[in-house]
Design an enzyme around this catalytic site. Structure first.
Site, mmCIF file in Angstrom:
data_model
loop_
_atom_site.group_PDB
_atom_site.id
_atom_site.type_symbol
_atom_site.label_atom_id
_atom_site.label_comp_id
_atom_site.label_asym_id
_atom_site.label_seq_id
_atom_site.Cartn_x
_atom_site.Cartn_y
_atom_site.Cartn_z
ATOM 1 N N GLU A 78 1.890 -13.229 -8.282
ATOM 2 C CA GLU A 78 2.165 -14.347 -7.357
ATOM 3 C C GLU A 78 1.280 -15.552 -7.707
ATOM 4 O O GLU A 78 0.568 -16.092 -6.842
ATOM 5 C CB GLU A 78 1.997 -13.909 -5.893
ATOM 6 C CG GLU A 78 2.977 -12.806 -5.521
ATOM 7 C CD GLU A 78 3.074 -12.486 -4.041
ATOM 8 O OE1 GLU A 78 2.340 -13.078 -3.227
ATOM 9 O OE2 GLU A 78 3.923 -11.635 -3.691
ATOM 10 N N GLU A 135 7.474 -5.880 -6.024
ATOM 11 C CA GLU A 135 6.996 -5.751 -4.637
ATOM 12 C C GLU A 135 8.209 -5.856 -3.732
ATOM 13 O O GLU A 135 8.878 -6.894 -3.709
ATOM 14 C CB GLU A 135 5.964 -6.830 -4.289
ATOM 15 C CG GLU A 135 4.604 -6.545 -4.869
ATOM 16 C CD GLU A 135 3.502 -7.474 -4.369
ATOM 17 O OE1 GLU A 135 3.567 -7.927 -3.201
ATOM 18 O OE2 GLU A 135 2.579 -7.740 -5.156
#
Ligand code: AHR
Length: 541
Positions: A211, A345
């Site tokens: 991220e 994720e």
């Protein structure tokens, strides 16, 4: 005689009346009309096969977060909890049974603040740091590189190492990989040997940051792209056994959802990859998408009603559209689908459990989560030509976990059981299924009543998964199988009394799979009844 007959007739009348009164009294309990089963025809032709359902779709994620690592995996060698070199034996045994293909570690947001040198060497000499992302707690670094590699070796999984791009350097990451993988007598290899592992480790997957558009460094797409090129070039795997066929796959940071800014992220990275020179490469692009409905997570993970069940499942089905959108962009630049989309994720993210540290992301796991897991795994399987990896968040005690622990106690969640039931789908070949089961409606939410996938394993056995989303009505499946003999069939189903049923330490089997009867009628025809709100896996041969 006439009098005797009259008395007997009166007695019979009395008995009938008594029975009717009793039935009337208890009738509500006994005779509540059970919902009629919906009849659904489902056809599958085992000779029509598609892509391989990569076993890595069943990957796990273990971050230094809450009790995910400490207490969940690591109790230390001196613990009274049975362990092997500090790693819980009960957890290892449970994870072996679901054949975990890979574990992503050490994060998550944690990865971009992790410095691997803190986690090697004698345990009592390790640097003690903080975990600012997750509750600001002490990070003792007692679970480091060797402990992680020992853990994945014990459960038989591959390592998916996420290196620190946000606050680390290419040098730090490249030295970590040299430390892990070189077989030559470098100073780092000797240090690894001094830490009691002379042989090089095998690292299957490398995450180039996490991220990086958010907790991993707040980077723009262009800035991350420049980092990706550098890390992808310099962070090498030296293991001699991994140079030819078994090369380490590099996964770049991808989008964090749908919408124009995320599509632009995918577009930029894929376009650059299309034009890439020999000196850098990537094998996968990640996608992160949680089922959360609104931010911050507010839905309860336990003690909820049908309305929240329907809302969460509606939201989770958006995964399909998200994959469609990003796959279409990837197809533009990579029509041969060499770059995998890796949903590393995913899962349900609910409000923290009352009384828990909000930074620990502790939540319950109910029958709803089992259904949610099955729906997502089916979406991944249907996109198996592009989606070749996925990691549910997170493996133990965090978010949509497989396992929950409390000191010496351990319980397997409904989601764990789904992963176990899906083991036969690992590396099996996708087989298309056709059916029209109609819809299930609750308030203003309408969902497909049934979801299903099929696959053929290496031995030629056909496997079918059917989810009955409807929490109120059973479904009677009339299955038409072509392409294999279909002489016999067996199956198991996961359901429970309520959509919010959970497993607890004191009642661990409230949501557990049970055998289901599949009737083979010859000529490729089979029937099976699906309970409301259930996940059923059937094998046919
Ligand atoms: O899984 C919890 C967190 O969610 C991860 O650390 C991060 O990558 C994501 O935002």
């Amino acid at each position: 005689m006439a009098i005797v007959r009259m008395i007997l007739a009166q007695r019979r009348l009395l008995v009938v009346c008594l029975v009717l009164v009793i039935l009337g009294l208890f009738g509500i309990a006994f005779a509540a009309p059970s919902a009629a089963a919906q009849k659904v025809e489902l056809s599958v032709d085992a000779s029509k096969t598609g892509a391989k359902i990569n076993r890595n779709l069943f990957g796990q994620f273990a971050e230094h977060l809450g009790h995910g690592i400490y207490e969940g995996i690591w109790v230390g060698p001196n613990s009274t909890i049975p362990n092997t070199r500090g790693i819980r034996n009960d957890v290892v045994a449970a994870l072996k049974a679901i054949k975990v293909p890979n574990v992503r570690w050490p994060g998550g947001c944690f990865a971009d603040e992790y410095h691997w040198r803190n986690g090697i060497g004698p345990a009592d000499k390790r640097t003690i740091t903080l975990n600012p992302n997750w509750g600001g707690v002490i990070e003792p670094n007692t679970f480091g590189t060797h402990e992680f590699m020992d853990f994945i070796d014990q459960i038989g999984a591959d390592a998916y190492i996420s290196v620190n791009v946000g606050s680390g350097t290419p040098r730090e990451a490249s030295e970590w990989l040299e430390y892990l993988t070189t077989a030559q007598q470098t100073t780092l290899a000797k240090e690894r040997e001094a830490n009691r592992h002379p042989a090089p480790y095998r690292v299957g997957y490398l995450g180039v940051g996490n991220e990086t558009w958010g907790c991993g460094g707040n980077m723009t797409t262009e800035y991350y792209l420049s980092q990706l090129k550098i890390y992808s070039h310099f962070v090498r795997n030296f293991n001699p056994a991994q140079q030819e066929k078994d090369q380490m796959l590099k996964i770049a940071v991808g989008p964090g959802g749908g919408g124009p800014q995320w599509e632009e992220w995918t577009e930029t990275i894929m376009q650059a990859h299309q034009q890439h020179p020999w000196s850098w490469d990537m094998d996968g692009l990640s996608l992160h998408s949680y089922t959360v409905v609104k931010w911050p997570p507010a839905f309860k993970s336990m003690e909820f009603a049908e309305g929240e069940y329907a809302q969460i499942l509606k939201s989770t089905l958006e995964m399909d559209d998200l994959i469609h959108k990003h796959s279409a962009i990837m197809d533009k630049y990579d029509p041969q689908k060499k770059v995998a989309l890796v949903v590393d994720e995913w899962g349900a993210w609910y409000a923290p459990l009352p009384g828990s540290n909000p930074g620990f992301l502790a939540q319950q796991n109910s029958l709803r989560d089992a259904i949610l897991a099955a729906l997502n795994l089916n979406i991944f399987a249907r996109h198996a030509d592009r989606v070749r990896g996925a990691n549910i968040a997170q493996m133990i005690n965090v978010l949509q976990a497989m396992i929950m622990t409390d000191k010496e106690k351990m319980v397997l969640t409904p989601t764990y059981h789904v992963f176990k039931m899906y083991v036969p789908f690992q590396d099996a070949t996708f087989v298309p299924v056709t059916f029209n089961a109609g819809t299930y409606t609750h308030g203003d939410i309408t969902l497909p009543r049934v979801d299903a996938i099929a696959a053929k394993d290496k031995a030629g056995k056909l496997w079918l998964e059917v989810t009955n989303v409807d929490p109120n009505q059973p479904v009677e499946i009339a299955l038409n199988v072509a392409g294999i003999a279909a002489r016999s069939a067996a199956g198991e189903a996961l359901t429970a009394p309520k959509v919010d049923s959970i497993n607890t330490f004191s009642a661990p089997n409230t949501v557990a799979p049970k055998p289901v009867s599949v009737k083979a009628q010859g000529g490729g025809k089979l029937t099976v009844k699906l309970e409301p709100k259930s996940v059923t896996v059937i094998s046919v041969e």
